[in-house]
Design an enzyme around this catalytic site. Sequence first.
Site, short mmCIF file in Angstrom:
data_model
loop_
_atom_site.label_atom_id
_atom_site.label_comp_id
_atom_site.label_asym_id
_atom_site.label_seq_id
_atom_site.Cartn_x
_atom_site.Cartn_y
_atom_site.Cartn_z
N LYS A 237 0.84 -1.21 0.00
CA LYS A 237 0.00 0.00 0.00
C LYS A 237 0.87 1.25 0.00
O LYS A 237 1.93 1.26 0.62
CB LYS A 237 -0.85 0.04 1.28
CG LYS A 237 -2.02 -0.89 1.31
CD LYS A 237 -2.81 -0.65 2.60
CE LYS A 237 -3.98 -1.60 2.72
NZ LYS A 237 -4.97 -1.47 1.66
N ARG A 311 -10.35 -11.11 2.16
CA ARG A 311 -11.25 -12.11 1.57
C ARG A 311 -10.62 -13.50 1.58
O ARG A 311 -11.32 -14.50 1.61
CB ARG A 311 -11.66 -11.68 0.16
CG ARG A 311 -10.54 -11.61 -0.83
CD ARG A 311 -10.90 -10.84 -2.09
NE ARG A 311 -10.94 -9.40 -1.88
CZ ARG A 311 -11.25 -8.51 -2.83
NH1 ARG A 311 -11.55 -8.91 -4.05
NH2 ARG A 311 -11.26 -7.23 -2.57
#
Length: 461
Positions: A237, A311
């Site tokens: 990120k 996820r």
Amino acid sequence: MSHLVTDAPGAVPITPVMAGDGLESRMAALDDRARAWVKATGFTAEAGKWTPLPDAAGGLARVLVGFGGGDELWALAGLPDSLPEGAYRIDPEPEPALATRMALGWALGCYAFTRYKPRKRGFAHLAWPRGADRGLVERLARGIGLARDLINTPAEDMGPAELAGAVEDLAARNATPCRLISGEALLAENYPLIHAVGRASARLPALADLTWGDAGAPKLTLVGKGVCFDSGGLDLKPASGMRMMKKDMGGAATLIGLASAVMDANLPVRLRLLVPAVENAVSANAFRPLDVIRSRKGITVEIGNTDAEGRLILADALAEADTEAPALLVDMATLTGAARTALGPELPALFCNDEPLAGELLRAAEAEQDPLWRLPLWAPYRKLLKSGIADINNVSESAFAGAITAAVFLQEFVGKATPWAHLDTYAWNATSRPGRPEGGEALALRALYRLVAERFGPRRV
Ligand code: BES
Ligand code: MN
Ligand code: ZN
């Protein structure tokens, strides 16, 4: 803990006043001096604003607080931190439902995160309004406070072991079993995705698995994303996106708080709480873009981006949860930036494969002033997750509908017959409001508690 007290001799009355007619009739009941005083202080009964009324000796006779109506929960929430310390009571006594809401607002207004520095002042105390459901107020305030503390704690002090430890502590407090699978054991026990996401951290990944309640009761299973820090992994990120990622265990924290409330209430369910707890770190042994991992369920997953890690860990935990065919399966996760783009920080996205359940949950959310907004499990977008070499990719190539594609990914790991709700939450107050200080927040906890209590709870009279 919540600064609500049973015995408060000499408590100063607090009188909620509605703007307009409410204020006028209140004013009419005051003597000239007091009326002049209210005018002089500029009090207009704006929601949350208050003014003290002096007695003849210059003491505090009464507090008037603006009450918008329709905002019962937060109406008094700013008072514990702004009134002089001391004891107060609500006058006139509100009817029971209102008393409960106001007391809960008070209790939530008494939250502060004090692990690293003490508060300069104490909170004001409130005498329990007579009709309030004290048990409900206490278990919700406790669950929400726990969730906020877990989220607010920096990743250095809230790693996978500490987060799993919070589940173990909760189990111990309720004298109920909690299994912990950690490190290499995750591979031996077939949780390959949880292991892959967490293996690059110096702090071992873990799965905490708490069970509680009567084995014959309807099964309620909660699965919370417990990413203690999300650096993005190798698809790192940028700094701006990484800054807040201590809160990436907010889904787990909220469900830990919910589980605490469910057990405190002794609701007639068989509860299971699954928390995959990992740190998504960068290291030589990190999982990589375009790796393919065979999940617990057998579905092979191509890693399009290591930053779509939530996820992955949820997929293995949901697959396990689903084997028991729970009566209700809820997962919560700080899953996508796209959910924030769509709905902003105050409104978690709800995805649900069961129409009656979705309706009940949205109604509970509204009744609780704990709003949710439904987005679709739009099956045609499954094609965006196609992989050339595996059953599914963990990300879509497309920049569109990121919250939906994440939910559709999760759906692959949940059986069609299982009533399932997925909540994509921000788990954070971006600004400070009365009762809701900037920082970790258990969004949707009260909505879910109400749903569970209504669905499974003993009939109320
Ligand atoms: N934890 C983030 C999502 C997130 C970001 C939640 C900011 C709240 C605030 C998640 O793991 C993530 O990185 N998601 C990516 C998915 C993308 C790589 C498909 C995202 O949303 O950008
Ligand atoms: Mn991520
Ligand atoms: Zn994440």
